[in-house]
Design a protein around this motif. Structure first.
Motif, PDB file in Angstrom:
ATOM      1  N   CYS A 153       0.862  -1.179   0.000  1.00 51.21           N
ATOM      2  CA  CYS A 153       0.000   0.000   0.000  1.00 51.21           C
ATOM      3  C   CYS A 153       0.898   1.228   0.000  1.00 51.21           C
ATOM      4  O   CYS A 153       1.709   1.417   0.909  1.00 51.21           O
ATOM      5  N   ALA A 155      -9.519   1.200   6.518  1.00 51.08           N
ATOM      6  CA  ALA A 155      -8.127   0.853   6.213  1.00 51.08           C
ATOM      7  C   ALA A 155      -7.789  -0.534   6.747  1.00 51.08           C
ATOM      8  O   ALA A 155      -7.096  -1.322   6.084  1.00 51.08           O
ATOM      9  N   SER A 156      -8.282  -0.848   7.947  1.00 53.70           N
ATOM     10  CA  SER A 156      -8.020  -2.175   8.519  1.00 53.70           C
ATOM     11  C   SER A 156      -8.669  -3.269   7.675  1.00 53.70           C
ATOM     12  O   SER A 156      -8.066  -4.321   7.444  1.00 53.70           O
ATOM     13  N   ASP A 165      -6.657  -3.764   4.566  1.00 55.89           N
ATOM     14  CA  ASP A 165      -5.421  -4.508   4.842  1.00 55.89           C
ATOM     15  C   ASP A 165      -5.673  -6.008   4.815  1.00 55.89           C
ATOM     16  O   ASP A 165      -4.768  -6.797   4.511  1.00 55.89           O
ATOM     17  N   ARG A 224      -2.268  -1.497  -3.477  1.00 55.81           N
ATOM     18  CA  ARG A 224      -3.081  -0.306  -3.284  1.00 55.81           C
ATOM     19  C   ARG A 224      -2.272   0.972  -3.504  1.00 55.81           C
ATOM     20  O   ARG A 224      -1.148   1.106  -3.025  1.00 55.81           O
ATOM     21  N   ARG A 255      -0.538   4.960   7.832  1.00 55.53           N
ATOM     22  CA  ARG A 255      -0.997   3.566   7.741  1.00 55.53           C
ATOM     23  C   ARG A 255      -0.486   2.843   6.502  1.00 55.53           C
ATOM     24  O   ARG A 255      -0.587   1.618   6.406  1.00 55.53           O
ATOM     25  N   ASP A 305       2.245   1.343   3.671  1.00 56.75           N
ATOM     26  CA  ASP A 305       3.572   0.722   3.761  1.00 56.75           C
ATOM     27  C   ASP A 305       4.658   1.708   3.353  1.00 56.75           C
ATOM     28  O   ASP A 305       5.732   1.752   3.962  1.00 56.75           O
TER      29      ASP A 305
END
Length: 544
Positions: free
Chosen positions: A347, A485-486, A489, A496, A508, A510
């Protein structure tokens, strides 16, 4: 004329039927004078007989039936051509992708799709009538020559200047009308733009200014319209004058022939009727004006159809997360040789000041916008249809119901709709709607944040190896955004790309790609960029 004639190819059967019916009517009209001449001479000689009057009656009846059939066929051809032209135009507009030029303003597109396509479709019967008029004019002129060469010579003497006059005047109408349509499209584009921002206009108290801006092309529109009417007025009175002169010259010659004995009374009647047929090209003023205006309308449609659309690429056979690569990508005035590599399954958040090109980068990622230079690859191959799903900051919901909106373009989806809604934190409020997922969109009162969550659900449900979120959570509170967002993931098989304006969104991810002056200024973890780059801290400190 060739462009208009090609329109007939959009509806070959109705167009051919129109031509056949019109040709049958014209053929009967050409035969009537010769038969009538025989009938008249027979009556004057005292031995009319029954055969020729019966033939005359049959020809007149056949002409009436053919004209009626031609009217029905013409209406069918016009409607069919218009429908298919609109379909082709709509498909091409969608194939062109995200608009980049002012020609693609919504109002202007509506004008081309509704008005211009309709007017161009009406040209098919006029084209057929004009082509047949040319043929019947030649047939009428030949008949005058066969009656007596002097009649043909008088007619021919006025034909060349008449044709040149018609050509010049209809050309003037076409040019004036094209300018009229261009200004009308500009007004439509500005009106649609203002209606889209009506709340902003009202809140700013700038209604008077916007009205003035919308109507700014009006003087040019009025001038072009007046020029068009002036050209039509000029062609009308000059053609009427030509018709009068033609009739007087040929009929005077025919009357002289009867007096001198080289033309019979029946021949005089035939000459008068054949003269009307031979002058058919002068009686086509209305058709010629229609063709000139239709040509201008067809030109606006063709202008858009002639724009080259990017070639559609078939979906890749690959599965699972894919690397997203932008190599040397350039978009004039926005991006300058940008390079970005997003690892498969990662991400990456893209941040940058307003106008830095974040949304342009997002459009490039899924092939919604073609770069001026460079390449965009998904899994090492050019981006193809179905590989990239999008969620936008202001999603437009399409379909009849809420479920339709989430599954839009993927009618086979069933259980995935609810799963996607739950991941986007939309399931709870959807179930509170009067009919849940079956609630018609027109009856579903949705806030900006709820719209965004349904847009996210649509992107999740559509699958794809890459998910692009173009500021798609800006309307959500921080708690809901964190939950979305969670959930994202936890989605397997998604790379993403997130356009971010909040520090929390960037944190949040990477990796964070800092976009500045058309290139990636830095790429790394949020914590590292925050520590090492004051400009980055200042950017997210102001925007987040």
């Amino acid at each position: 004329m060739r462009r208009l004639a090609r329109l007939a190819g959009l509806a070959p059967l109705p167009s051919a039927l129109t031509l056949v019916c019109q040709a049958a009517g014209q053929a009967a009209a050409i035969a009537v004078p010769a038969v009538l001449a025989v009938v008249v001479d027979g009556l004057l000689s005292g031995s009319p007989g029954l055969l020729w009057p019966a033939a005359l009656a049959g020809l007149l009846l056949g002409q009436a039936l053919a004209d009626a059939a031609a009217g029905v066929a013409s209406a069918g051809a016009s409607s069919r051509v218009t429908a298919r032209l609109r379909g082709r135009l709509a498909r091409h507009v969608l194939a062109l992708g995200v608009p980049g030029s002012r020609r693609h303003d919504t109002g202007d597109l509506v004008a081309r799709l509704a008005g211009n396509a309709t007017a161009a479709g009406r040209a098919v019967p006029a084209v057929a009538a004009t082509l047949l008029a040319a043929v019947t004019t030649v047939a009428g002129a030949v008949a005058l020559w066969l009656l007596d060469w002097r009649l043909g010579a008088v007619f021919l003497a006025g034909t060349v200047p008449a044709v040149l006059l018609l050509r010049r005047l209809t050309g003037d109408i076409g040019a004036s009308y094209a300018g009229y349509l261009e200004r009308l499209g500009a007004i439509a584009g500005r009106l649609a733009e203002t209606v889209g921002g009506a709340r902003t206009v009202r809140a700013s108290g700038t209604s008077a200014h916007e009205i003035g801006r919308i109507l700014e092309p009006l003087p040019g529109l009025r001038e072009a319209g007046a020029s068009t009417w002036a050209a039509q007025r000029a062609i009308t009175w000059r053609v009427d004058l030509l018709i009068t002169v033609f009739r007087l010259a040929v009929l005077t010659t025919a009357g002289f022939g009867v007096w001198r004995g080289w033309l019979s009374p029946g021949g005089f009647v035939a000459a008068a009727l054949y003269l009307g047929i031979a002058m058919g090209f002068l009686d086509q003023v209305d058709n010629l004006v229609t063709l000139a205006e239709a040509g201008a309308n067809a030109g606006r449609v063709s202008e858009l159809l002639d724009e080259e659309a990017p070639a559609a690429r078939e979906p890749s056979a690959g599965d699972g997360p894919a690397t997203l690569s932008l190599r040397g990508v350039r978009v004039e005035g926005v991006l300058d040789g940008l390079d970005l590599e997003i690892p498969a399954g990662a991400c990456v958040a893209v941040v940058g000041r307003s106008g830095a090109g974040k949304s342009t980068l997002a459009l490039l990622a899924g092939g919604l916008l073609e770069p001026d230079a460079g390449e965009v690859l998904v899994g090492g191959a050019p981006v193809a249809r179905g590989q990239v799903s999008y969620a936008f900051d202001r999603p437009v919901l399409l379909g009849e119901t809420v479920a339709d909106a989430i599954a839009y373009g993927r009618p086979h989806l069933n259980g995935e709709v609810g799963e996607a809604a739950r991941a986007a934190q939309a399931d709870a409020f959807v179930r509170r709607l009067p009919e849940g997922y079956a609630t018609p969109l027109a009856e579903a009162p949705l806030s900006g944040g709820e719209l965004q969550r349904l847009g996210l659900a649509r992107a999740i449900a559509h699958g794809g190896r890459v998910l692009v979120l173009d500021d798609a959570t800006s309307g959500l509170d921080t708690v809901t955004e964190a939950r979305v967002a969670s959930a994202l993931d936890g989605l397997a098989g998604r790379t993403r790309l997130v356009i971010a304006h909040r520090a929390g969104t960037a944190a949040r991810a990477d990796l964070v790609a800092w976009l500045d002056e058309g290139r990636i200024a830095a790429l790394g973890r949020h914590e590292d960029l925050w520590r090492d780059h004051p400009g980055y801290r200042d950017l997210l400190g102001r925007t987040g």
